[in-house]
Write a protein that holds these residues in place. Structure first.
Motif, mmCIF file in Angstrom:
data_model
loop_
_atom_site.group_PDB
_atom_site.id
_atom_site.type_symbol
_atom_site.label_atom_id
_atom_site.label_comp_id
_atom_site.label_asym_id
_atom_site.label_seq_id
_atom_site.Cartn_x
_atom_site.Cartn_y
_atom_site.Cartn_z
ATOM 1 N N LEU A 47 0.844 -1.196 0.000
ATOM 2 C CA LEU A 47 0.000 0.000 0.000
ATOM 3 C C LEU A 47 0.877 1.242 0.000
ATOM 4 O O LEU A 47 1.989 1.241 0.555
ATOM 5 N N ILE A 48 0.376 2.285 -0.615
ATOM 6 C CA ILE A 48 1.083 3.564 -0.650
ATOM 7 C C ILE A 48 0.148 4.618 -0.088
ATOM 8 O O ILE A 48 -1.042 4.637 -0.430
ATOM 9 N N ALA A 49 0.669 5.470 0.781
ATOM 10 C CA ALA A 49 -0.143 6.567 1.313
ATOM 11 C C ALA A 49 0.591 7.883 1.072
ATOM 12 O O ALA A 49 1.768 8.018 1.416
ATOM 13 N N PHE A 70 -2.979 0.147 -8.221
ATOM 14 C CA PHE A 70 -3.796 1.299 -8.628
ATOM 15 C C PHE A 70 -2.898 2.535 -8.781
ATOM 16 O O PHE A 70 -3.061 3.318 -9.730
ATOM 17 N N ALA A 71 -1.945 2.688 -7.861
ATOM 18 C CA ALA A 71 -1.016 3.832 -7.951
ATOM 19 C C ALA A 71 -0.244 3.779 -9.267
ATOM 20 O O ALA A 71 -0.050 4.814 -9.927
ATOM 21 N N LYS A 72 0.187 2.576 -9.662
ATOM 22 C CA LYS A 72 0.932 2.445 -10.927
ATOM 23 C C LYS A 72 0.063 2.812 -12.108
ATOM 24 O O LYS A 72 0.528 3.458 -13.052
ATOM 25 N N ALA A 94 4.109 10.503 -8.238
ATOM 26 C CA ALA A 94 2.761 10.708 -8.778
ATOM 27 C C ALA A 94 1.720 10.694 -7.652
ATOM 28 O O ALA A 94 0.814 11.535 -7.627
ATOM 29 N N VAL A 95 1.863 9.761 -6.700
ATOM 30 C CA VAL A 95 0.913 9.705 -5.577
ATOM 31 C C VAL A 95 1.031 10.977 -4.719
ATOM 32 O O VAL A 95 0.023 11.542 -4.277
#
Lengths: 162, 128
Positions: A47-49, A70-72, A94-95
């Protein structure tokens, strides 16, 4: 009259709906729908936040969580590059920028509604099992959004004015 | 004639999006990740246009713009500001900084191109 955390949380949650819709429609031509906050940990994915704070008459932090896949796909859309050519740094950046645009929109409207504040520089956290916890005197809210094919889990922490 | 554009933004993503927006036009790009680097690149490269973010580490866009306007060699370079904040106070503040125009993020490519073309003449690349 002193601003309360509850006031700030209410305003921010309302503004996040329009902020996320604006970012996803402009950058990705995707519609956004509010959903129950998803437990992204169930995906077993990294996960990325992206987190961005606001400081002033309203104080707090917004965390925008999403899965790495999804981030990619979002980074690929923003940069118009194939996903297999993106490195982690590009996806993180990008995130961070998506989070900055979302919270920038929220911040602008907070200022117009009488809560002057400034934004912090965005930061990124990566992992499989993490979350934000409210410290004493803070309030926390969580929201969910279906954005095209992916989901966002958004946490808001509000602190008393300093 | 090719135009040289300096993009100053701590986000590599935004710098790439800007570069992509101008891909059909005869432009070259130089980049910087904060205002301090931006001043150094501007002095060295003398760009035709600077696209400048506001919120950056080390030196923000407003400070860089102030320094730029005090430099006799650089003060005439047109600047388009990028901001993630569309609030009335912020827009009024940046409009008073001596800029040619501003673009609120998120933005579509054609919005940036339209504003840039009002500041510098942009020529389409010739098909090979």
């Amino acid at each position: 009259m002193q601003t309360t955390n509850v006031q700030v949380i209410g305003e921010v949650c309302e503004l996040l709906n329009s902020g996320i819709s604006e970012v996803f429609s402009t950058m990705f031509s995707q519609s956004v729908e509010a959903i129950s906050p998803p437990d992204l940990r169930l995906t077993q994915e990294v996960l990325i936040a992206g987190s961005v704070g606001f400081v002033g008459e309203a104080n707090g932090v917004v965390y925008v969580h999403l899965t790495e896949s999804f981030a990619k796909s979002l980074a690929s859309g923003m940069l118009q590059m194939p996903e297999n050519e993106l490195d982690d740094e590009m996806v993180n950046d990008a995130v961070a920028e998506i989070s900055n645009m979302i919270v920038g929109s929220v911040k602008s409207n907070l200022c117009d509604r009488g809560f002057p504040c400034v934004l912090t520089i965005p930061s990124i956290v990566r992992g499989r099992d993490f979350g934000a916890e409210a410290s004493a005197g803070s309030e926390r809210a969580s929201l969910g959004f279906q954005c095209g094919p992916g989901q966002l889990f958004v946490e808001v922490l509000a602190r008393p004015p300093q | 004639m090719s135009k040289k554009i300096l993009t100053v933004d701590d986000s590599r993503t935004i710098r790439m999006i800007i570069r992509r927006a101008f891909k059909a036009h005869d432009c070259t790009f130089v980049e910087a990740g904060n205002g301090e680097e931006g001043l150094a690149v501007a002095a060295k490269e003398k760009p035709d246009l600077i696209i400048l973010d506001i919120t950056m580490p080390v030196m923000d866009g407003a400070t860089m713009l102030g320094r730029l306007r005090q430099d006799p060699d650089l003060k005439g370079i047109p600047v388009i500001m990028l901001t993630a904040e569309s609030g009335q106070d912020n827009v009024a503040r940046i409009a008073g900084l001596g800029i040619s125009d501003y673009v609120v993020k998120p933005f579509k490519d054609d919005v940036l191109l339209e504003k840039a073309s009002k500041v510098i003449p942009l020529a389409l690349l010739q098909a090979a």
